[in-house]
Design a protein around this motif. Structure first.
Motif, PDB file in Angstrom:
ATOM      1  N   LEU A  93       0.831  -1.210   0.000  1.00 37.10           N
ATOM      2  CA  LEU A  93       0.000   0.000   0.000  1.00 37.10           C
ATOM      3  C   LEU A  93       0.863   1.258   0.000  1.00 37.10           C
ATOM      4  O   LEU A  93       0.597   2.208  -0.727  1.00 37.10           O
ATOM      5  CB  LEU A  93      -0.945  -0.021   1.209  1.00 37.10           C
ATOM      6  CG  LEU A  93      -2.039  -1.097   1.166  1.00 37.10           C
ATOM      7  CD1 LEU A  93      -2.671  -1.294   2.545  1.00 37.10           C
ATOM      8  CD2 LEU A  93      -3.118  -0.741   0.145  1.00 37.10           C
ATOM      9  N   LYS A  94       1.914   1.230   0.800  1.00 27.59           N
ATOM     10  CA  LYS A  94       2.778   2.427   0.894  1.00 27.59           C
ATOM     11  C   LYS A  94       3.555   2.640  -0.409  1.00 27.59           C
ATOM     12  O   LYS A  94       3.677   3.765  -0.881  1.00 27.59           O
ATOM     13  CB  LYS A  94       3.778   2.287   2.039  1.00 27.59           C
ATOM     14  CG  LYS A  94       3.124   2.162   3.398  1.00 27.59           C
ATOM     15  CD  LYS A  94       3.076   3.479   4.117  1.00 27.59           C
ATOM     16  CE  LYS A  94       2.529   3.277   5.501  1.00 27.59           C
ATOM     17  NZ  LYS A  94       1.942   4.289   6.196  1.00 27.59           N
ATOM     18  N   LEU A  95       4.088   1.559  -0.968  1.00 24.93           N
ATOM     19  CA  LEU A  95       4.878   1.726  -2.196  1.00 24.93           C
ATOM     20  C   LEU A  95       4.010   2.212  -3.352  1.00 24.93           C
ATOM     21  O   LEU A  95       4.474   2.929  -4.225  1.00 24.93           O
ATOM     22  CB  LEU A  95       5.586   0.420  -2.577  1.00 24.93           C
ATOM     23  CG  LEU A  95       6.812   0.049  -1.724  1.00 24.93           C
ATOM     24  CD1 LEU A  95       7.256  -1.386  -1.993  1.00 24.93           C
ATOM     25  CD2 LEU A  95       7.973   0.999  -1.997  1.00 24.93           C
ATOM     26  N   ARG A  96       2.752   1.827  -3.351  1.00 18.08           N
ATOM     27  CA  ARG A  96       1.861   2.301  -4.421  1.00 18.08           C
ATOM     28  C   ARG A  96       1.211   3.635  -4.067  1.00 18.08           C
ATOM     29  O   ARG A  96       0.532   4.233  -4.897  1.00 18.08           O
ATOM     30  CB  ARG A  96       0.774   1.256  -4.718  1.00 18.08           C
ATOM     31  CG  ARG A  96       1.323   0.024  -5.423  1.00 18.08           C
ATOM     32  CD  ARG A  96       0.227  -0.779  -6.075  1.00 18.08           C
ATOM     33  NE  ARG A  96      -0.425  -0.054  -7.150  1.00 18.08           N
ATOM     34  CZ  ARG A  96      -1.607  -0.383  -7.677  1.00 18.08           C
ATOM     35  NH1 ARG A  96      -2.257  -1.446  -7.212  1.00 18.08           N
ATOM     36  NH2 ARG A  96      -2.134   0.333  -8.656  1.00 18.08           N
ATOM     37  N   GLY A  97       1.360   4.054  -2.810  1.00 21.36           N
ATOM     38  CA  GLY A  97       0.753   5.322  -2.393  1.00 21.36           C
ATOM     39  C   GLY A  97      -0.754   5.224  -2.251  1.00 21.36           C
ATOM     40  O   GLY A  97      -1.470   6.211  -2.449  1.00 21.36           O
ATOM     41  N   ILE A  98      -1.267   4.029  -1.898  1.00 15.31           N
ATOM     42  CA  ILE A  98      -2.714   3.866  -1.702  1.00 15.31           C
ATOM     43  C   ILE A  98      -3.035   4.145  -0.222  1.00 15.31           C
ATOM     44  O   ILE A  98      -2.620   3.392   0.651  1.00 15.31           O
ATOM     45  CB  ILE A  98      -3.167   2.420  -2.063  1.00 15.31           C
ATOM     46  CG1 ILE A  98      -2.791   2.091  -3.511  1.00 15.31           C
ATOM     47  CG2 ILE A  98      -4.661   2.225  -1.801  1.00 15.31           C
ATOM     48  CD1 ILE A  98      -3.095   0.643  -3.930  1.00 15.31           C
ATOM     49  N   PRO A  99      -3.765   5.222   0.065  1.00 14.59           N
ATOM     50  CA  PRO A  99      -4.066   5.515   1.473  1.00 14.59           C
ATOM     51  C   PRO A  99      -5.074   4.510   2.053  1.00 14.59           C
ATOM     52  O   PRO A  99      -5.951   4.016   1.341  1.00 14.59           O
ATOM     53  CB  PRO A  99      -4.678   6.919   1.440  1.00 14.59           C
ATOM     54  CG  PRO A  99      -4.435   7.446   0.071  1.00 14.59           C
ATOM     55  CD  PRO A  99      -4.303   6.258  -0.832  1.00 14.59           C
ATOM     56  N   TYR A 100      -4.944   4.230   3.341  1.00 15.24           N
ATOM     57  CA  TYR A 100      -5.803   3.243   4.010  1.00 15.24           C
ATOM     58  C   TYR A 100      -5.847   3.560   5.495  1.00 15.24           C
ATOM     59  O   TYR A 100      -5.057   4.374   5.982  1.00 15.24           O
ATOM     60  CB  TYR A 100      -5.247   1.822   3.787  1.00 15.24           C
ATOM     61  CG  TYR A 100      -3.894   1.590   4.412  1.00 15.24           C
ATOM     62  CD1 TYR A 100      -2.739   2.050   3.779  1.00 15.24           C
ATOM     63  CD2 TYR A 100      -3.762   0.961   5.654  1.00 15.24           C
ATOM     64  CE1 TYR A 100      -1.487   1.881   4.362  1.00 15.24           C
ATOM     65  CE2 TYR A 100      -2.511   0.784   6.242  1.00 15.24           C
ATOM     66  CZ  TYR A 100      -1.378   1.242   5.586  1.00 15.24           C
ATOM     67  OH  TYR A 100      -0.142   1.082   6.161  1.00 15.24           O
ATOM     68  N   ALA A 101      -6.748   2.871   6.201  1.00 15.01           N
ATOM     69  CA  ALA A 101      -6.785   3.003   7.663  1.00 15.01           C
ATOM     70  C   ALA A 101      -6.341   1.680   8.267  1.00 15.01           C
ATOM     71  O   ALA A 101      -6.365   0.647   7.585  1.00 15.01           O
ATOM     72  CB  ALA A 101      -8.198   3.338   8.121  1.00 15.01           C
ATOM     73  N   GLU A 102      -5.936   1.715   9.534  1.00 17.64           N
ATOM     74  CA  GLU A 102      -5.538   0.458  10.175  1.00 17.64           C
ATOM     75  C   GLU A 102      -6.186   0.330  11.541  1.00 17.64           C
ATOM     76  O   GLU A 102      -6.571   1.324  12.162  1.00 17.64           O
ATOM     77  CB  GLU A 102      -4.014   0.362  10.293  1.00 17.64           C
ATOM     78  CG  GLU A 102      -3.401   1.379  11.218  1.00 17.64           C
ATOM     79  CD  GLU A 102      -1.877   1.332  11.238  1.00 17.64           C
ATOM     80  OE1 GLU A 102      -1.268   0.516  10.541  1.00 17.64           O
ATOM     81  OE2 GLU A 102      -1.300   2.146  11.994  1.00 17.64           O
ATOM     82  N   CYS A 103      -6.339  -0.913  11.979  1.00 15.81           N
ATOM     83  CA  CYS A 103      -6.891  -1.194  13.300  1.00 15.81           C
ATOM     84  C   CYS A 103      -5.939  -2.214  13.927  1.00 15.81           C
ATOM     85  O   CYS A 103      -5.894  -3.374  13.504  1.00 15.81           O
ATOM     86  CB  CYS A 103      -8.307  -1.757  13.149  1.00 15.81           C
ATOM     87  SG  CYS A 103      -9.081  -2.151  14.717  1.00 15.81           S
ATOM     88  N   ILE A 104      -5.133  -1.741  14.870  1.00 19.88           N
ATOM     89  CA  ILE A 104      -4.070  -2.586  15.428  1.00 19.88           C
ATOM     90  C   ILE A 104      -4.666  -3.642  16.371  1.00 19.88           C
ATOM     91  O   ILE A 104      -5.528  -3.348  17.196  1.00 19.88           O
ATOM     92  CB  ILE A 104      -3.010  -1.706  16.144  1.00 19.88           C
ATOM     93  CG1 ILE A 104      -2.336  -0.772  15.129  1.00 19.88           C
ATOM     94  CG2 ILE A 104      -1.983  -2.556  16.881  1.00 19.88           C
ATOM     95  CD1 ILE A 104      -1.523  -1.445  14.028  1.00 19.88           C
TER      96      ILE A 104
END
Ligand SMILES: N[C@@H](CCC(=O)N[C@@H](CS)C(=O)NCC(=O)O)C(=O)O
Length: 330
Positions: free
Chosen positions: A28-39
């Motif tokens: 996701l980071k390398l493609r620059g796709i923003p997202y949310a996370e739930c740890i």
């Protein structure tokens, strides 16, 4: 939290130390796709997932809208499909698809992960944590006792050295990236994650740098690249469990396709009450629901959330999972 604040409707459920989850974070980071996370916690119980009605115990999981995807193999395949090169810069190279698939088989299906886990130094503090050891014994179905770990350690190192030989051969022609590309690609993500995880913890005398010089150089090149990308990316939106659950339960289905392949050898029908579980690890944790979709590479169940009895859908790959008719209500 409203859906606008969840970029692309994506929530990644993971914990920072999961090497499998890193595959998705890097992608996701390398493609620059923003997202949310739930740890999530490192060990069971995981109340957020339980509240969603999910019994599957492995990390990571990724939701897009009301659909929850299990297993990094399916998660990456669906992200590739849902976010094509026209929407975000691609990471997969069209003429490298075969190599990408083989590298993923190598690290995910050929036993590298369990050998890498057995190569973790037996004296790591977490290896003395009884709660962790008991949890991982449930996960793998094998003993994680200190005595067994010490006994299995040398053999695991020998297997990892063999895997390093394979990487060194792949890099022998001087290529910078494993797929022969100019820039980092999906092939690198498939190949690198277990070795990136344990690399710095491997004993130096069994892994002298001059024995696998190209592999070590590639590992540090990869590390540097993702570090730079992570440093320059926007901060990931972090959700607590309730925000993530509420979002999923009120979102629309991302995948509108349903239907069961009538020629599928397992002979199941749409709407059948079925059980689904992974066969290689975490196999004691089974989901039950109605079959919504069955294709060559995906199985989809409709399950009920624990609170509110809402329907959500869970998706798993076919490879490494079993789906059978349920005998009775769980
Ligand atoms: N084939 C799965 C394997 C996932 C997996 O084994 N994840 C590890 C964490 S790296 C796990 O779930 N460990 C047990 C746990 O966290 O409950 C995938 O590709 O997602």
């Amino acid at each position: 939290m409203s859906s606008q604040e969840i970029p692309n409707d994506i929530i990644l459920f993971h914990y920072t130390f999961s090497p499998f989850a890193k595959r998705i974070v890097w992608y996701l980071k390398l493609r620059g796709i923003p997202y949310a996370e739930c740890i999530q916690p490192l060990t069971l119980p995981r109340p957020d997932l339980a509240e969603l009605g999910i019994n599957y115990r492995r990390i990571p999981l990724l939701s897009i809208g009301r659909d929850v995807y299990y297993d990094t193999r399916l998660i990456l395949a669906r992200l590739e499909q849902s976010f094509p090169a026209s929407s975000y810069p691609p990471l997969s190279m069209p003429n490298n698809k075969g190599l990408e698939a083989l590298l993923e088989k190598f690290t995910v299906d050929a036993g590298i992960f369990s050998k890498a886990a057995q190569s973790l130094p037996p004296d790591l503090p977490v290896m003395k944590d009884e709660k962790f050891l008991k949890d991982r014994a449930d996960f793998t179905g094998t003993s994680w006792s200190q005595a067994d770990r010490v006994k299995g350690y040398p053999e695991a190192l020998a297997h990892i050295r063999h895997a390093f030989d394979i990487l060194e051969a792949l890099l022998a022609d001087g290529r910078q990236w494993i797929g022969g590309t100019d820039k980092v690609s999906l092939a690198d993500i498939h190949a690198v994650w277990p070795f990136n995880w344990i690399g710095d913890m491997l004993p130096k005398q069994a892994f002298p740098k001059d024995q696998h010089p190209k592999t070590w150089a590639w590992l540090s090149r990869f590390k540097k690249t993702v570090k730079e990308v992570e440093a320059s990316s926007k901060k990931t939106v972090s959700l607590d469990g309730q925000a993530a659950i509420q979002h999923i339960m009120s979102a629309s289905y991302h995948d509108q396709q349903t239907g069961v392949d009538s020629n599928d050898p397992v002979k199941l029908n749409e709407g059948d009450l079925v059980q689904l579980w992974p066969t290689d690890s975490g196999f004691r944790h089974k989901d039950q629901g109605h079959l919504v979709k069955l294709t060559n590479d995906e199985v989809v169940l409709a399950i009920q959330t624990k609170t509110g009895g809402k329907e959500i859908r869970v998706h798993a790959p076919r490879w490494g999972f079993r789906v059978v008719k349920a005998k009775a209500q769980l």
